[in-house]
Design a protein around this motif. Structure first.
Motif, PDB file in Angstrom:
ATOM      1  N   ILE A 176       0.841  -1.198   0.000  1.00  0.00           N
ATOM      2  CA  ILE A 176       0.000   0.000   0.000  1.00  0.00           C
ATOM      3  C   ILE A 176       0.877   1.250   0.000  1.00  0.00           C
ATOM      4  O   ILE A 176       0.648   2.183  -0.764  1.00  0.00           O
ATOM      5  CB  ILE A 176      -0.959   0.001   1.208  1.00  0.00           C
ATOM      6  CG1 ILE A 176      -2.058  -1.048   0.999  1.00  0.00           C
ATOM      7  CG2 ILE A 176      -1.574   1.384   1.427  1.00  0.00           C
ATOM      8  CD1 ILE A 176      -2.916  -1.292   2.231  1.00  0.00           C
ATOM      9  N   ALA A 177       1.895   1.260   0.851  1.00  0.00           N
ATOM     10  CA  ALA A 177       2.791   2.420   0.922  1.00  0.00           C
ATOM     11  C   ALA A 177       3.515   2.634  -0.404  1.00  0.00           C
ATOM     12  O   ALA A 177       3.660   3.770  -0.859  1.00  0.00           O
ATOM     13  CB  ALA A 177       3.797   2.240   2.056  1.00  0.00           C
ATOM     14  N   ALA A 178       3.949   1.558  -1.042  1.00  0.00           N
ATOM     15  CA  ALA A 178       4.643   1.681  -2.326  1.00  0.00           C
ATOM     16  C   ALA A 178       3.709   2.226  -3.400  1.00  0.00           C
ATOM     17  O   ALA A 178       4.097   3.096  -4.189  1.00  0.00           O
ATOM     18  CB  ALA A 178       5.205   0.322  -2.747  1.00  0.00           C
ATOM     19  N   VAL A 179       2.487   1.741  -3.431  1.00  0.00           N
ATOM     20  CA  VAL A 179       1.518   2.220  -4.421  1.00  0.00           C
ATOM     21  C   VAL A 179       1.176   3.677  -4.159  1.00  0.00           C
ATOM     22  O   VAL A 179       1.079   4.478  -5.099  1.00  0.00           O
ATOM     23  CB  VAL A 179       0.248   1.327  -4.429  1.00  0.00           C
ATOM     24  CG1 VAL A 179      -0.855   1.945  -5.263  1.00  0.00           C
ATOM     25  CG2 VAL A 179       0.583  -0.066  -4.948  1.00  0.00           C
ATOM     26  N   GLU A 180       1.021   4.048  -2.889  1.00  0.00           N
ATOM     27  CA  GLU A 180       0.738   5.450  -2.563  1.00  0.00           C
ATOM     28  C   GLU A 180       1.887   6.356  -2.990  1.00  0.00           C
ATOM     29  O   GLU A 180       1.662   7.432  -3.541  1.00  0.00           O
ATOM     30  CB  GLU A 180       0.475   5.607  -1.064  1.00  0.00           C
ATOM     31  CG  GLU A 180      -0.865   5.069  -0.630  1.00  0.00           C
ATOM     32  CD  GLU A 180      -1.077   5.112   0.869  1.00  0.00           C
ATOM     33  OE1 GLU A 180      -2.243   5.034   1.271  1.00  0.00           O
ATOM     34  OE2 GLU A 180      -0.089   5.212   1.629  1.00  0.00           O
ATOM     35  N   ALA A 225       1.627   9.251  -5.797  1.00  0.00           N
ATOM     36  CA  ALA A 225       1.996  10.618  -5.444  1.00  0.00           C
ATOM     37  C   ALA A 225       3.030  11.175  -6.418  1.00  0.00           C
ATOM     38  O   ALA A 225       2.998  12.355  -6.759  1.00  0.00           O
ATOM     39  CB  ALA A 225       2.528  10.668  -4.013  1.00  0.00           C
ATOM     40  N   GLN A 226       3.941  10.334  -6.877  1.00  0.00           N
ATOM     41  CA  GLN A 226       4.955  10.778  -7.830  1.00  0.00           C
ATOM     42  C   GLN A 226       4.348  11.038  -9.204  1.00  0.00           C
ATOM     43  O   GLN A 226       4.816  11.899  -9.937  1.00  0.00           O
ATOM     44  CB  GLN A 226       6.063   9.740  -7.952  1.00  0.00           C
ATOM     45  CG  GLN A 226       6.936   9.654  -6.726  1.00  0.00           C
ATOM     46  CD  GLN A 226       7.941   8.516  -6.812  1.00  0.00           C
ATOM     47  OE1 GLN A 226       7.900   7.712  -7.737  1.00  0.00           O
ATOM     48  NE2 GLN A 226       8.831   8.434  -5.838  1.00  0.00           N
ATOM     49  N   GLN A 227       3.299  10.299  -9.555  1.00  0.00           N
ATOM     50  CA  GLN A 227       2.683  10.457 -10.872  1.00  0.00           C
ATOM     51  C   GLN A 227       1.796  11.689 -10.938  1.00  0.00           C
ATOM     52  O   GLN A 227       1.595  12.244 -12.011  1.00  0.00           O
ATOM     53  CB  GLN A 227       1.860   9.213 -11.223  1.00  0.00           C
ATOM     54  CG  GLN A 227       2.720   8.010 -11.504  1.00  0.00           C
ATOM     55  CD  GLN A 227       1.896   6.745 -11.721  1.00  0.00           C
ATOM     56  OE1 GLN A 227       0.700   6.737 -11.527  1.00  0.00           O
ATOM     57  NE2 GLN A 227       2.564   5.675 -12.119  1.00  0.00           N
TER      58      GLN A 227
END
Length: 125
Positions: free
Chosen positions: A30-34, A38-40
């Motif tokens: 979840i943290a990686a996807v968030e 956020a970067q996109q």
């Protein structure tokens, strides 16, 4: 309830350990996807300066340090950095001094964010 679970304590403990491990993996994903989302996203231009994450209407400020009490999915009480992804949802905000005192009293530091490294460095200067 419980018809699909084994009746003996040993196998229930194995399932509990597996579930806690899997929950940690899920939270990491979840943290990686968030982070990826956020970067996109490109922030829209605003007149006001950007606020610190975790602030704004209806959101509490992210604490610098916190205490995660032992409970379901948390085998022992741990000290975390406020922005640690492994902190769980029930982080109790504490001051740096209290976090240092808790570590000195034997509370475990989080193995992910390693607050003991930073707190010990801050305490010695």
């Amino acid at each position: 309830m419980g018809d699909d679970l084994p009746p003996d304590l040993a196998r229930l403990r194995v399932l509990e350990t597996w579930a806690a491990h899997y929950l940690t993996r899920i939270r990491a994903r979840i943290a990686a996807v968030e982070r990826q989302q956020a970067q996109q996203q490109t922030p829209a231009p605003t007149a006001a300066p950007p606020s610190r994450p975790g602030t704004g209407p209806g959101r509490a400020r992210t604490p610098d340090w916190g205490l995660a009490e032992a409970g379901i999915g948390v085998p022992t009480t741990e000290i975390h950095r406020g922005d640690c992804w492994a902190r769980g949802k029930t982080l109790v905000p504490v001051s740096a001094e209290r976090a240092r005192a808790e570590l000195a009293d034997g509370t475990q530091p989080c193995a992910v964010c390693r607050p003991d490294r930073v707190l010990n460095r801050l305490g010695s200067s």
